[in-house]
Design a protein around this motif. Structure first.
Motif, PDB file in Angstrom:
ATOM      1  N   LEU A 175      39.613  31.386  59.183  1.00  0.00           N
ATOM      2  CA  LEU A 175      39.765  32.830  59.019  1.00  0.00           C
ATOM      3  C   LEU A 175      38.955  33.261  57.799  1.00  0.00           C
ATOM      4  O   LEU A 175      39.386  33.111  56.672  1.00  0.00           O
ATOM      5  CB  LEU A 175      41.238  33.204  58.843  1.00  0.00           C
ATOM      6  N   ASP A 176      37.747  33.752  58.056  1.00  0.00           N
ATOM      7  CA  ASP A 176      36.883  34.176  56.950  1.00  0.00           C
ATOM      8  C   ASP A 176      37.428  35.427  56.291  1.00  0.00           C
ATOM      9  O   ASP A 176      38.154  36.205  56.900  1.00  0.00           O
ATOM     10  CB  ASP A 176      35.463  34.430  57.463  1.00  0.00           C
ATOM     11  N   ASP A 177      37.002  35.611  55.045  1.00  0.00           N
ATOM     12  CA  ASP A 177      37.442  36.773  54.280  1.00  0.00           C
ATOM     13  C   ASP A 177      36.726  38.028  54.773  1.00  0.00           C
ATOM     14  O   ASP A 177      35.501  38.116  54.721  1.00  0.00           O
ATOM     15  CB  ASP A 177      37.119  36.515  52.802  1.00  0.00           C
ATOM     16  N   ALA A 196      40.769  43.212  48.769  1.00  0.00           N
ATOM     17  CA  ALA A 196      41.892  42.299  49.011  1.00  0.00           C
ATOM     18  C   ALA A 196      43.109  42.648  48.152  1.00  0.00           C
ATOM     19  O   ALA A 196      44.226  42.763  48.661  1.00  0.00           O
ATOM     20  CB  ALA A 196      41.444  40.865  48.754  1.00  0.00           C
ATOM     21  N   ASN A 217      50.462  26.885  60.634  1.00  0.00           N
ATOM     22  CA  ASN A 217      50.753  26.875  59.207  1.00  0.00           C
ATOM     23  C   ASN A 217      52.244  26.858  58.892  1.00  0.00           C
ATOM     24  O   ASN A 217      52.632  26.893  57.739  1.00  0.00           O
ATOM     25  CB  ASN A 217      50.106  28.075  58.514  1.00  0.00           C
ATOM     26  N   VAL A 248      50.884  33.346  51.552  1.00  0.00           N
ATOM     27  CA  VAL A 248      49.481  33.408  51.126  1.00  0.00           C
ATOM     28  C   VAL A 248      49.059  32.036  50.596  1.00  0.00           C
ATOM     29  O   VAL A 248      48.000  31.502  50.950  1.00  0.00           O
ATOM     30  CB  VAL A 248      49.276  34.494  50.051  1.00  0.00           C
ATOM     31  N   ASP A 251      50.349  29.115  51.232  1.00  0.00           N
ATOM     32  CA  ASP A 251      50.280  28.127  52.308  1.00  0.00           C
ATOM     33  C   ASP A 251      49.018  28.314  53.150  1.00  0.00           C
ATOM     34  O   ASP A 251      48.335  27.349  53.494  1.00  0.00           O
ATOM     35  CB  ASP A 251      51.526  28.230  53.202  1.00  0.00           C
ATOM     36  N   LEU A 252      48.706  29.556  53.506  1.00  0.00           N
ATOM     37  CA  LEU A 252      47.524  29.822  54.328  1.00  0.00           C
ATOM     38  C   LEU A 252      46.235  29.456  53.587  1.00  0.00           C
ATOM     39  O   LEU A 252      45.225  29.116  54.207  1.00  0.00           O
ATOM     40  CB  LEU A 252      47.468  31.307  54.718  1.00  0.00           C
ATOM     41  N   ASP A 285      43.871  26.375  54.263  1.00  0.00           N
ATOM     42  CA  ASP A 285      42.945  26.310  55.403  1.00  0.00           C
ATOM     43  C   ASP A 285      42.047  27.537  55.542  1.00  0.00           C
ATOM     44  O   ASP A 285      41.025  27.452  56.220  1.00  0.00           O
ATOM     45  CB  ASP A 285      43.742  26.161  56.707  1.00  0.00           C
ATOM     46  N   HIS A 286      42.430  28.656  54.967  1.00  0.00           N
ATOM     47  CA  HIS A 286      41.764  29.910  55.328  1.00  0.00           C
ATOM     48  C   HIS A 286      41.197  30.651  54.113  1.00  0.00           C
ATOM     49  O   HIS A 286      41.949  31.068  53.235  1.00  0.00           O
ATOM     50  CB  HIS A 286      42.730  30.823  56.085  1.00  0.00           C
ATOM     51  N   PRO A 287      39.875  30.839  54.092  1.00  0.00           N
ATOM     52  CA  PRO A 287      39.231  31.480  52.933  1.00  0.00           C
ATOM     53  C   PRO A 287      39.801  32.857  52.596  1.00  0.00           C
ATOM     54  O   PRO A 287      39.909  33.202  51.425  1.00  0.00           O
ATOM     55  CB  PRO A 287      37.765  31.594  53.379  1.00  0.00           C
ATOM     56  N   PHE A 288      40.180  33.644  53.609  1.00  0.00           N
ATOM     57  CA  PHE A 288      40.642  35.005  53.297  1.00  0.00           C
ATOM     58  C   PHE A 288      41.886  34.967  52.413  1.00  0.00           C
ATOM     59  O   PHE A 288      42.061  35.801  51.530  1.00  0.00           O
ATOM     60  CB  PHE A 288      40.897  35.792  54.593  1.00  0.00           C
ATOM     61  N   LYS A 325      41.371  34.435  48.642  1.00  0.00           N
ATOM     62  CA  LYS A 325      40.993  35.636  47.894  1.00  0.00           C
ATOM     63  C   LYS A 325      42.208  36.492  47.539  1.00  0.00           C
ATOM     64  O   LYS A 325      42.135  37.335  46.652  1.00  0.00           O
ATOM     65  CB  LYS A 325      39.986  36.464  48.688  1.00  0.00           C
ATOM     66  N   LEU A 326      43.290  36.298  48.272  1.00  0.00           N
ATOM     67  CA  LEU A 326      44.502  37.078  47.984  1.00  0.00           C
ATOM     68  C   LEU A 326      45.316  36.476  46.848  1.00  0.00           C
ATOM     69  O   LEU A 326      46.165  37.139  46.257  1.00  0.00           O
ATOM     70  CB  LEU A 326      45.379  37.183  49.237  1.00  0.00           C
TER      71      LEU A 326
END
Lengths: 64, 534
Positions: free
Chosen positions: A3-5, A11, A61, B389, B391-392, B395-398, B401-402
């Protein structure tokens, strides 16, 4: 799937707005708000294959 | 070794025996902001009296993270290189969840800058170096320790101050009163000004320990490490920084229901530190228990009384936006107040210190509040989102950033301010200049150290820069009858392009850009930056 940013510079502002949306709600109300958000976001995405991938990703997850 | 807190000398002020002539500027508070303010004014020929109720530098390391832009301002004030030499340089921050790294950020990934993203340097060193620099101006800076201001009154065109000393009381008059008296500003209290904002309920323990063994383990390079739910401090957060003299700063979140009196005791603190560093010998240097606040005044300028630094705004420390924001305040105010006192600008120019720095501090408060909110969830639902956030993020770049453990201090843009002439350029109006390596007659040098302190025209293009009274000129890769330098490794061209002509304010911010060296347009932009169109 990665899941890309896509939120970029917004954000922090999004996260803050999400917390504000929950401000003053009890846990049941917050739970309901989250459910409504998921349904509204799903309609915004509007692509069943994409939505199924997102559901699987979120489920993967799950730590419990 | 513990810092030696040598007291500054006290001399009975002349006002005790006879009335003093009216001073141009009185600065209340000899912390980093007040001292830097006095130096900035002195460099422009403006004399000031600096009053402080104390006579030692800050006790405890307090503000330790000094950002690149602050160091560039310190460079202009003649203390940047000393700070850099003593400080611990760092640029990478790592966020951990439990024991796992979930996100790392590099605050200055590119080369070609004199100053790094950050140095860590204890506030007592910063104050000591500034106080010693102030002594280079014996005719312009009158440092008065153990001089406590007990009252003041604004009379429209000047301010009077009542001062108490070990030898009795006296009064002073000044054209301007600069309140650099910190978060608990007595000036603000006397004027009954609302200081509105958010108080966070969490207590944080801040500890400095001295030890030989680095808690960063095999990492040679000091970094900023932040943990959510670390194994050594269950359910809370922790932050680790290295300072000079083998002193490490550890911030531990304690939760809202702890008693600061009990927590700030060796009996409680030593086991917490041992949980982090193990059996390594260490010495407890300083500790304090805090609750944080984000608050500011509505206005920083109240006629002849002007608030600078923490007296005007306070933030939570996650993001290093307190001390750094204050240094940017005085950088903004110094040249404007000098211009007003020298008759080069109307008093209305000072109103733009208010608008530009209220804007800057609002941005600092926004970022610091968001970080503190993320770190200290105030409801179960906020904690749920925060944990998901984290945990995610594995695996997840988005989600990385949070994660918000502090958005570290960056200068704000002043593009919306009426002093800037709108325009487009690689370094747009409203932003501070970008440093780059150059060659001068002596060898390698930095653009930054040549271009700050006065209005300056700068170009890396072919244009001949016109000779205008009061405006310095810098040509890059030119040979003309004004200071010209070679660019090193093409950094100036990359950052500024080879077309535009830039006009810099004395605080190093771009205030206008031009395609052609038209003297009329340049003079109009300079006059606008001095408030001519307000």
């Amino acid at each position: 799937m990665i899941l890309d940013d896509k939120l970029g510079r917004d954000a922090d502002a999004f996260y803050n707005a999400l917390m504000d949306a929950h401000e003053g709600l009890d846990e049941t109300e917050s739970h309901a708000l989250n459910a409504r958000l998921v349904l509204i976001f799903a309609n915004e995405i509007g692509d069943l294959d994409r939505l199924k991938t997102l559901l699987t990703t979120a489920r993967q997850n799950t730590t419990s | 070794m513990a810092y030696d807190y040598a007291p500054f000398p006290y001399t009975p002020p002349p006002g005790l025996t006879q009335p003093e002539p009216r001073h141009r500027v009185v600065i209340v508070g000899a912390g980093p902001i007040g001292l830097a303010m006095a130096i900035d004014l002195a460099q422009q020929g403006i004399a000031s009296v600096v009053l402080d109720d104390n006579n030692v530098v800050s006790v405890g390391s307090r503000a330790i993270c000094w950002a690149k832009r602050t160091l560039e301002i310190f460079d202009r004030l003649g203390v940047g290189e000393r700070m850099l030499a003593k400080g611990v340089t760092w640029k990478v921050g790592r966020n951990f969840h439990h024991n796992e790294q979930v996100y790392a950020f590099d605050l200055l990934p590119e080369p070609g800058h004199k100053y790094p993203a950050f140095i860590n340097l204890q506030q007592y060193y910063v104050e000591q170096y500034l106080a010693e620099r102030a002594q280079d101006f014996p005719d312009l800076i009158d440092l008065r320790f153990l001089n406590k201001v007990t009252d003041h009154a604004d009379h429209g065109d000047h301010v009077t101050l009542d001062i108490t000393t070990p030898d009795g009381n006296y009064t002073l008059e000044a054209d301007y009163y600069l309140a650099c008296d910190g978060a608990g500003s007595a000036t603000r209290t006397r004027m009954d000004l609302p200081f509105k904002g958010q108080t966070f309920e969490e207590h944080f323990l801040i500890v400095d320990v001295e030890m030989e063994t680095s808690p960063f383990g095999n990492h040679d390079t000091p970094e900023r490490w932040f943990w959510f739910n670390p194994p050594f401090h269950n359910g809370q957060s922790a932050l680790l920084h290295k300072q000079p003299d083998n002193i490490y700063r550890i911030d531990l979140q304690l939760g809202p229901d702890t008693d600061p009196q009990i927590e700030a005791t060796e009996a409680k603190v030593i086991p917490r530190i041992k949980a982090i560093v193990g059996d390594t010998p260490f010495r407890l240097d300083w500790m304090s228990v805090y609750k944080f606040r984000c608050a500011k005044l509505d206005r920083f300028v109240h006629n002849r009384v002007i608030f600078v630094g923490d007296s005007a705004h306070v933030v939570s420390p996650f993001g290093a936006r307190g001390g750094n924001g204050g240094i940017q305040d005085l950088d903004n105010l110094g040249w404007k107040l000098a211009a007003v006192l020298q008759g080069k600008a109307a008093q209305s120019l000072l109103e733009t210190y208010n608008t530009e720095r209220v804007h800057g501090s609002a941005e600092n408060i926004l970022n610091s509040s968001r970080a503190t909110n993320f770190m200290t969830p105030k409801s179960p639902i906020e904690a749920l989102f925060r944990d998901q956030v984290l945990d995610l993020a594995a695996d997840h770049p988005f989600a990385r950033k949070l994660i918000n453990s502090g958005r570290l201090s960056q200068p704000c843009t002043l593009a919306e301010s009426p002093l800037q002439t709108p325009g487009d350029a690689p370094v747009p109006p409203g932003t501070p200049l970008l440093d780059a390596p150059i060659l001068d007659a002596q060898g390698p040098a930095w653009l930054l150290s040549k271009a700050q302190g006065s209005f300056t025209l700068l170009t890396a293009g072919p244009a001949y820069l016109p000779d205008i009274a009061g405006i310095a000129r810098i040509g890059i890769n030119q040979s003309n009858d004004y200071p010209c330098y070679r660019s090193e490794d093409g950094h100036v061209e990359t950052r500024y392009g080879t077309v535009k002509i830039y006009l810099l304010r004395p605080d190093g911010h771009v205030c206008a850009v031009f395609d052609t060296p038209d003297p009329t347009a340049i003079i109009a932009a300079r006059d606008r930056a001095l408030g001519a169109t307000l």
